[in-house]
Design a protein around this motif. Sequence first.
Motif, short mmCIF file in Angstrom:
data_model
loop_
_atom_site.label_atom_id
_atom_site.label_comp_id
_atom_site.label_asym_id
_atom_site.label_seq_id
_atom_site.Cartn_x
_atom_site.Cartn_y
_atom_site.Cartn_z
N LEU A 1 0.83 -1.20 0.00
CA LEU A 1 0.00 0.00 0.00
C LEU A 1 0.86 1.26 0.00
CD1 LEU A 1 -2.95 0.90 0.07
CD2 LEU A 1 -2.79 0.96 2.55
N LEU A 2 1.89 1.28 0.82
CA LEU A 2 2.81 2.41 0.88
C LEU A 2 3.53 2.60 -0.46
CD1 LEU A 2 4.00 4.61 2.71
CD2 LEU A 2 5.78 2.99 3.34
N ALA A 3 3.99 1.51 -1.06
CA ALA A 3 4.66 1.58 -2.37
C ALA A 3 3.71 2.11 -3.44
CB ALA A 3 5.19 0.20 -2.76
N LEU A 4 2.45 1.71 -3.39
CA LEU A 4 1.46 2.19 -4.36
C LEU A 4 1.22 3.69 -4.20
CD1 LEU A 4 -0.46 1.29 -6.60
CD2 LEU A 4 -2.19 0.91 -4.84
N VAL A 5 1.12 4.16 -2.97
CA VAL A 5 0.93 5.59 -2.72
C VAL A 5 2.14 6.39 -3.21
CG1 VAL A 5 0.76 7.33 -0.89
CG2 VAL A 5 -0.69 5.30 -0.82
N ILE A 6 3.34 5.91 -2.93
CA ILE A 6 4.55 6.60 -3.39
C ILE A 6 4.62 6.60 -4.91
CG2 ILE A 6 7.08 6.46 -3.45
CD1 ILE A 6 6.95 5.52 -0.52
N PHE A 7 4.28 5.48 -5.55
CA PHE A 7 4.29 5.40 -7.01
C PHE A 7 3.31 6.41 -7.62
CE2 PHE A 7 2.28 3.65 -10.85
CZ PHE A 7 3.38 3.66 -11.70
N LEU A 8 2.08 6.48 -7.08
CA LEU A 8 1.09 7.42 -7.59
C LEU A 8 1.53 8.86 -7.37
CD1 LEU A 8 -2.24 5.64 -6.59
CD2 LEU A 8 -1.22 5.85 -8.88
N TRP A 9 2.16 9.14 -6.25
CA TRP A 9 2.65 10.49 -5.97
C TRP A 9 3.73 10.88 -6.96
CZ3 TRP A 9 7.42 12.16 -3.60
CH2 TRP A 9 7.44 13.52 -3.32
N ILE A 10 4.69 10.00 -7.24
CA ILE A 10 5.76 10.29 -8.20
C ILE A 10 5.18 10.43 -9.61
CG2 ILE A 10 7.81 9.32 -9.32
CD1 ILE A 10 8.59 8.18 -6.58
N LEU A 11 4.24 9.57 -9.97
CA LEU A 11 3.60 9.66 -11.29
C LEU A 11 2.86 10.99 -11.44
CD1 LEU A 11 2.93 8.15 -13.95
CD2 LEU A 11 0.83 7.40 -12.82
N GLY A 12 2.15 11.40 -10.42
CA GLY A 12 1.44 12.68 -10.45
C GLY A 12 2.38 13.86 -10.58
N TRP A 13 3.51 13.80 -9.90
CA TRP A 13 4.51 14.87 -9.99
C TRP A 13 5.12 14.91 -11.38
CZ3 TRP A 13 9.83 14.31 -10.78
CH2 TRP A 13 10.56 15.48 -10.69
N ALA A 14 5.45 13.75 -11.93
CA ALA A 14 6.10 13.70 -13.25
C ALA A 14 5.15 14.13 -14.36
CB ALA A 14 6.62 12.29 -13.51
N LYS A 15 3.88 13.82 -14.24
CA LYS A 15 2.91 14.16 -15.28
C LYS A 15 2.16 15.45 -14.98
CE LYS A 15 3.37 10.67 -18.05
NZ LYS A 15 3.70 10.83 -19.44
N ASN A 16 2.55 16.18 -13.95
CA ASN A 16 1.96 17.46 -13.57
C ASN A 16 0.48 17.35 -13.22
OD1 ASN A 16 4.28 19.13 -13.87
ND2 ASN A 16 4.05 18.94 -16.09
N PHE A 17 0.08 16.24 -12.62
CA PHE A 17 -1.29 16.11 -12.12
C PHE A 17 -1.41 16.95 -10.86
CE2 PHE A 17 -1.23 11.63 -14.00
CZ PHE A 17 -1.82 12.05 -15.17
N THR A 18 -2.56 17.57 -10.69
CA THR A 18 -2.75 18.37 -9.50
C THR A 18 -4.20 18.26 -9.04
OG1 THR A 18 -2.59 20.57 -8.54
CG2 THR A 18 -3.20 20.47 -10.85
N VAL A 19 -4.41 18.35 -7.74
CA VAL A 19 -5.76 18.36 -7.20
C VAL A 19 -6.21 19.78 -6.93
CG1 VAL A 19 -5.68 16.05 -6.20
CG2 VAL A 19 -4.85 17.98 -4.87
N ASN A 20 -5.28 20.72 -7.03
CA ASN A 20 -5.58 22.13 -6.82
C ASN A 20 -6.08 22.72 -8.13
OD1 ASN A 20 -5.71 24.78 -6.10
ND2 ASN A 20 -3.53 25.05 -5.80
N SER A 21 -7.35 23.09 -8.19
CA SER A 21 -7.90 23.64 -9.43
C SER A 21 -7.67 25.14 -9.55
CB SER A 21 -9.40 23.33 -9.52
OG SER A 21 -10.07 23.96 -8.45
N GLY A 22 -7.09 25.76 -8.56
CA GLY A 22 -6.87 27.20 -8.57
C GLY A 22 -5.60 27.59 -9.29
N ARG A 23 -5.41 27.14 -10.50
CA ARG A 23 -4.21 27.46 -11.27
C ARG A 23 -4.56 28.51 -12.32
NH1 ARG A 23 0.00 24.18 -10.22
NH2 ARG A 23 0.97 24.51 -12.23
N LYS A 24 -3.55 29.22 -12.78
CA LYS A 24 -3.75 30.26 -13.79
C LYS A 24 -3.30 29.74 -15.15
CE LYS A 24 -2.95 33.86 -10.42
NZ LYS A 24 -2.03 34.85 -9.90
N ILE A 25 -4.16 29.89 -16.14
CA ILE A 25 -3.82 29.54 -17.52
C ILE A 25 -3.59 30.84 -18.28
CG2 ILE A 25 -4.57 28.40 -19.63
CD1 ILE A 25 -4.27 26.44 -17.37
N ILE A 26 -2.42 30.96 -18.88
CA ILE A 26 -2.07 32.16 -19.64
C ILE A 26 -1.74 31.72 -21.07
CG2 ILE A 26 -0.50 34.12 -19.81
CD1 ILE A 26 0.00 33.77 -16.79
#
Length: 173
Positions: A16-41
Amino acid sequence: MKDQRKTEIKVGVTVLLALVIFLWILGWAKNFTVNSGRKIINVEFSSVAGLEVGDPVAVNGVRKGYVENIAINNEKVFVHVNLDNDIILKEDAKFSIMMLDLMGGKKVEVSPGVSQKELNYSSLQKGETLGDVASAMAVFGNVQGDLIDVIKEVKISLSYMNKTLSDEKFEGD
C-alpha cells in the motif's frame, strides 16, 4: 498462525505504501494536480524552438508551472502556460523561451514585471524566443560560405605581403 498474520499485515502495508509513493511520483512527473486554482495564460510566439507539452515554466528561475498545450495558427504558435495560483504577474511581464540544459531541453521563463497594475490573465500575451546554442549554430551555418571566402582572401593577402617583405630589393631600400 500468529506470525503468518503479522507477515501478511507487513506485506500489505508495504504494498500500500509503495502504491501511494508510485502514484505520488507519477502525479509529480505528469503534472497532475488536485488544486484547481491554477492560472492559464495564453502566450503567442513566432517560434517555440523545440518546446514541448509538459516542459517547465519558471518564474524568476523557480519552477512554478508547466506548458499545458501548444497550438499552431498560420505563422504563430500559441502556448498555454499553466502557473501556480500564488504567482502574481504585472502588466509588463515578459515571457521567453530559453534553453533548459545543454542537451536541448526548453523552458518558458517568466519575468513577473514591476508595473503597478496586475496582468489580465485572460488576454493574449506576446512572447519571445531567445537565442541558444542550436540557433547560433544555424546562423553560423548561414555565414559559413562567406567565412571561407574571407579566410581565402586573407590567406592570399598574407602570402603577397610575405613575398613583398622578404624581397631583397625591398629590404635594401
